[in-house]
Design an enzyme around this catalytic site. Sequence first.
Site, PDB file in Angstrom:
ATOM      1  N   GLU A  47      -5.902  -1.461  10.087  1.00 35.12           N
ATOM      2  CA  GLU A  47      -6.478  -1.380   8.831  1.00 35.12           C
ATOM      3  C   GLU A  47      -5.439  -0.873   7.729  1.00 35.12           C
ATOM      4  O   GLU A  47      -5.579  -0.607   6.588  1.00 35.12           O
ATOM      5  CB  GLU A  47      -7.626  -0.650   8.621  1.00 35.12           C
ATOM      6  CG  GLU A  47      -8.725  -0.742   9.549  1.00 35.12           C
ATOM      7  CD  GLU A  47      -9.200  -2.192   9.206  1.00 35.12           C
ATOM      8  OE1 GLU A  47      -9.447  -3.229  10.093  1.00 35.12           O
ATOM      9  OE2 GLU A  47      -9.361  -2.663   8.284  1.00 35.12           O
ATOM     10  N   ARG A  92      17.406 -16.620  -0.296  1.00 34.81           N
ATOM     11  CA  ARG A  92      17.818 -17.716  -0.874  1.00 34.81           C
ATOM     12  C   ARG A  92      18.311 -17.592  -2.300  1.00 34.81           C
ATOM     13  O   ARG A  92      19.176 -18.570  -2.749  1.00 34.81           O
ATOM     14  CB  ARG A  92      16.851 -18.943  -1.048  1.00 34.81           C
ATOM     15  CG  ARG A  92      15.724 -18.386  -1.998  1.00 34.81           C
ATOM     16  CD  ARG A  92      14.508 -19.412  -1.895  1.00 34.81           C
ATOM     17  NE  ARG A  92      14.876 -20.738  -2.362  1.00 34.81           N
ATOM     18  CZ  ARG A  92      15.179 -21.107  -3.625  1.00 34.81           C
ATOM     19  NH1 ARG A  92      14.644 -20.342  -4.446  1.00 34.81           N
ATOM     20  NH2 ARG A  92      15.536 -22.454  -3.915  1.00 34.81           N
ATOM     21  N   PRO A 147      -2.386  -5.745   0.696  1.00 33.55           N
ATOM     22  CA  PRO A 147      -3.224  -6.630  -0.249  1.00 33.55           C
ATOM     23  C   PRO A 147      -3.420  -5.932  -1.376  1.00 33.55           C
ATOM     24  O   PRO A 147      -3.599  -6.644  -2.341  1.00 33.55           O
ATOM     25  CB  PRO A 147      -4.439  -6.787   0.686  1.00 33.55           C
ATOM     26  CG  PRO A 147      -4.181  -6.475   2.037  1.00 33.55           C
ATOM     27  CD  PRO A 147      -2.978  -5.611   1.962  1.00 33.55           C
ATOM     28  N   ASP A 194      14.835 -23.827  -9.768  1.00 36.84           N
ATOM     29  CA  ASP A 194      13.563 -23.419  -9.066  1.00 36.84           C
ATOM     30  C   ASP A 194      12.261 -23.439  -9.816  1.00 36.84           C
ATOM     31  O   ASP A 194      12.327 -23.367 -11.270  1.00 36.84           O
ATOM     32  CB  ASP A 194      13.510 -21.839  -8.464  1.00 36.84           C
ATOM     33  CG  ASP A 194      14.189 -21.591  -7.295  1.00 36.84           C
ATOM     34  OD1 ASP A 194      14.258 -22.624  -6.553  1.00 36.84           O
ATOM     35  OD2 ASP A 194      14.413 -20.270  -7.040  1.00 36.84           O
TER      36      ASP A 194
HETATM   37  N1  LIG Z   1      -0.891 -10.175   0.511  1.00 36.44           N
HETATM   38  C1  LIG Z   1      -1.201  -9.689   1.632  1.00 36.44           C
HETATM   39  C2  LIG Z   1      -0.863  -8.628   2.405  1.00 36.44           C
HETATM   40  C3  LIG Z   1      -1.486  -8.383   3.588  1.00 36.44           C
HETATM   41  C4  LIG Z   1      -1.530  -7.649   4.697  1.00 36.44           C
HETATM   42  C5  LIG Z   1      -0.307  -6.501   4.640  1.00 36.44           C
HETATM   43  C6  LIG Z   1      -0.356  -5.764   5.542  1.00 36.44           C
HETATM   44  C7  LIG Z   1      -1.499  -5.526   6.591  1.00 36.44           C
HETATM   45  C8  LIG Z   1      -1.616  -4.507   7.477  1.00 36.44           C
HETATM   46  C9  LIG Z   1      -3.019  -5.105   8.142  1.00 36.44           C
HETATM   47  N2  LIG Z   1      -3.239  -5.867   7.406  1.00 36.44           N
HETATM   48  C10 LIG Z   1      -2.304  -6.143   6.479  1.00 36.44           C
HETATM   49  C11 LIG Z   1      -2.715  -7.427   5.630  1.00 36.44           C
HETATM   50  N3  LIG Z   1      -2.615  -9.568   3.424  1.00 36.44           N
HETATM   51  N4  LIG Z   1      -2.409  -9.888   2.234  1.00 36.44           N
END
Ligand SMILES: Nc1cc(-c2ccc3cc[nH]c3c2)n[nH]1
Length: 239
Positions: A116, A154, A89, A169
Amino acid sequence: MRADVVTIFPAYLEPLRLSLVGRAQERGTLEVRTHDLRAWTSDVHRTVDDAPYGGGPGMVMRPEPWDAALSEIAASDPARRPRVVVPTPAGRPFSQRHAEELAQEPWLVFCCGRYEGIDARVIETWADDEISIGDYVLAGGEVATLVILEAVARLLPGVLGNSASAADDSFSDGLLEAPAYTRPQVWRGVEVPAVLRSGDHAAVARWRRAQALRRTVARRPDLVAQAELSDADRAVLDA
Ligand SMILES: Nc1cc(-c2ccc3cc[nH]c3c2)n[nH]1
């Protein structure tokens, strides 16, 4: 392209065997190798996580299995170095431009975190790209990897049939796609726009561009600011 995916849930990546990405693998355009991170653990419980330093909820993925996995995978083709991608995230927002960039790479390795996340020292040591697929939180990196890999696959040569083209696209010209229609000509009393049935290809192109502009202004004004607009485009927006 070779794509390695490291995860504690290899079954999550089974959808890559289907449809477009599956066909790209059958053609040899894309080779996906999925690895279970637990194969690089050394204890009887095959432990991949531990409590976070500094306290807080949940667990953090230990560095040793990741380092062992990435070292072995990278060493499997000593002549090349893979581009290591970590979905998170906290990453750079994924975009069509980013997909085009990754599609130029001969070898990608995806690290799918869980809990986490992965110990920060692994990211520092190994990650070339930290990518977010959106401002929401998933339970792990596997779904994000499926999204990224499909968007990249793609774009690989020959993956989209002759009838489709990545050049058409959404986002390829910086705007959202125009609405699409097919038979029947009238459905629930709504008729397909006459211009699309006119056979006048220039008029159809003008109509689609105008629709794309209006839709982008309405839904994604941020994209309009970045797009290269012609005088005709500006006339549409000023109308
Ligand atoms: N864009 C996005 C990526 C993620 C993500 C990516 C890896 C992990 C590992 C544990 N929780 C995660 C969440 N959530 N939203």
